[in-house]
Enzyme design. Structure first.
Site, PDB file in Angstrom:
ATOM      1  N   THR A  14       0.820  -1.214   0.000  1.00  0.00           N
ATOM      2  CA  THR A  14       0.000   0.000   0.000  1.00  0.00           C
ATOM      3  C   THR A  14       0.853   1.262   0.000  1.00  0.00           C
ATOM      4  O   THR A  14       0.443   2.299  -0.508  1.00  0.00           O
ATOM      5  CB  THR A  14      -0.932  -0.019   1.235  1.00  0.00           C
ATOM      6  OG1 THR A  14      -1.749  -1.173   1.146  1.00  0.00           O
ATOM      7  CG2 THR A  14      -1.825   1.197   1.296  1.00  0.00           C
ATOM      8  N   SER A  60       1.699  -7.759  -0.525  1.00  0.00           N
ATOM      9  CA  SER A  60       2.601  -8.688   0.180  1.00  0.00           C
ATOM     10  C   SER A  60       1.979 -10.055   0.440  1.00  0.00           C
ATOM     11  O   SER A  60       2.661 -10.966   0.888  1.00  0.00           O
ATOM     12  CB  SER A  60       3.121  -8.061   1.475  1.00  0.00           C
ATOM     13  OG  SER A  60       2.105  -7.970   2.444  1.00  0.00           O
ATOM     14  N   THR A  93       1.815  -4.436   4.228  1.00  0.00           N
ATOM     15  CA  THR A  93       1.734  -4.674   5.668  1.00  0.00           C
ATOM     16  C   THR A  93       1.265  -6.090   6.020  1.00  0.00           C
ATOM     17  O   THR A  93       1.530  -6.569   7.116  1.00  0.00           O
ATOM     18  CB  THR A  93       0.782  -3.660   6.333  1.00  0.00           C
ATOM     19  OG1 THR A  93      -0.492  -3.749   5.716  1.00  0.00           O
ATOM     20  CG2 THR A  93       1.316  -2.245   6.214  1.00  0.00           C
ATOM     21  N   ASP A  94       0.559  -6.763   5.094  1.00  0.00           N
ATOM     22  CA  ASP A  94      -0.062  -8.048   5.446  1.00  0.00           C
ATOM     23  C   ASP A  94       0.947  -9.083   5.945  1.00  0.00           C
ATOM     24  O   ASP A  94       0.668  -9.832   6.879  1.00  0.00           O
ATOM     25  CB  ASP A  94      -0.808  -8.636   4.238  1.00  0.00           C
ATOM     26  CG  ASP A  94      -2.062  -7.848   3.893  1.00  0.00           C
ATOM     27  OD1 ASP A  94      -2.383  -6.886   4.624  1.00  0.00           O
ATOM     28  OD2 ASP A  94      -2.730  -8.190   2.896  1.00  0.00           O
TER      29      ASP A  94
END
Ligand code: DGL
Length: 325
Positions: A14, A60, A93-94
């Site tokens: 993101t 990710s 971020t995942d």
């Protein structure tokens, strides 16, 4: 203080995402290339000299072994390159916690390595990516950052790779640390560390090698032995149990896992609860199980796969790596 020379390895997420409209709910991660990103960042006046390299430009959830391998190789080189003082990895971020922990376990800690992401795409109202990037640069350029392993910067918090996890799906403050909430608080102009560096040696804990498939077995009330057996039918070399409470499971499932431990699989008990320790219990000795301690299932999986890859399947030896802080 001399201007830090920072290598930025971009993987997407993101932080490089765009929606095409500031008010849209949906967007695509990994749209902005690293050159454009660094051009945009240059207006911030960050006191650092950046070199950018695009490793991938993806969400990710699609991070895979080849991207991990490339990232590891680039950072390993940078550790030995006198023209680089620190590395920033921009990342979705995942799965940031998994990449950060894998790199933390397999790289020396002589130069700062900082993972950074964002929760809002670049053209959204309240984009957090540039603030987070400026904070990451402040951390990467700090003389006290080496010796703390891989760090993750989100918002004004600096987390250690071992502690950090994504705990919320949407909030900009989506990351938490356990058992250390954060190791520093940062703004672009100020950085306060809590405590001294803890990585005293300059070597990595484990060698970076191709990782075997290690499934996470999600435990639930009423789970049957047959359901567990089905999911483990290809006899993996390592298994992480996302157990209930302190890494518990129904007894028939435990018996299935004991059989896997007896054939030499490394079986690790973690917890499906959001946070908390899973400590060894007397039965673990007999069952041949390892307790994940403070590591949640995703990071316990990374460590288990690395241990197996490094030929460490003995439960007592493996337990020492989970006990480390
Ligand atoms: N799919 C997500 C990823 O790249 C986007 C979320 C994010 O980066 O915050 O991990």
């Amino acid at each position: 203080m001399t201007t830090p020379r920072i290598l930025v390895l971009a993987t997407g997420g993101t932080i490089a995402g765009q929606a095409g409209d500031a008010m849209r709910a949906d967007y695509r991660p990994g749209q902005i290339g690293i050159e454009t990103y660094l051009e945009q960042a240059s207006v911030l006046g960050i006191a650092a000299e950046f070199t950018g390299r695009q490793i991938a430009n993806i969400g990710s959830e699609d991070i895979d072994a080849s991207i991990w391998s490339r990232l590891h190789a680039e950072i390993d080189l940078a550790m030995r390159d006198d023209s680089v003082d620190a590395v920033i990895v921009t990342h979705g971020t995942d799965t940031a916690e998994e990449t950060a922990f894998l790199l933390d376990l397999t790289l020396p800690s002589t130069k700062p390595v900082v993972l950074v992401g964002a929760m809002r795409p670049a053209d959204a109202v309240g984009y957090d990516g540039m603030r987070n990037f400026a904070n990451a640069a402040r951390v990467a350029g700090d003389a006290e950052a080496p010796g703390r392993g891989v760090l993750v910067v989100m918002g004004d918090r600096v987390h250690s790779a071992r502690d950090v996890r994504k705990a919320e799906t949407r909030a900009t403050e989506a990351f938490r640390g356990f058992p250390r909430e954060s190791v520093a608080i940062v703004t672009p102009s100020r950085l306060d560390w809590f405590g001294a560096p803890w990585r005293v040696d300059d070597t990595a804990s484990l060698r970076f090698l191709p990782l075997p498939e290690v499934p996470i077995l999600a435990i639930y009330a009423g789970m049957s032995a047959a359901a567990a057996s089905r999911q483990l039918s290809d006899d993996p070399a390592g298994i992480v149990v996302s157990g209930v409470g302190e890494g518990n499971m129904p007894d028939p499932v435990r018996q299935v896992l004991v059989q896997h431990a007896r054939r030499g699989a490394l079986v690790v008990r973690a917890s499906r609860t959001d946070q908390g320790l899973v400590d060894p219990v007397p039965d673990d000795l007999e069952d041949g199980f390892v307790a994940a301690r403070a590591l949640g299932p995703p990071k316990a999986r990374v460590l288990t796969a690395l241990l197996v890859a490094n030929g460490i399947s003995d439960p007592a030896k493996a337990q020492r790596y989970f006990d480390e802080r």
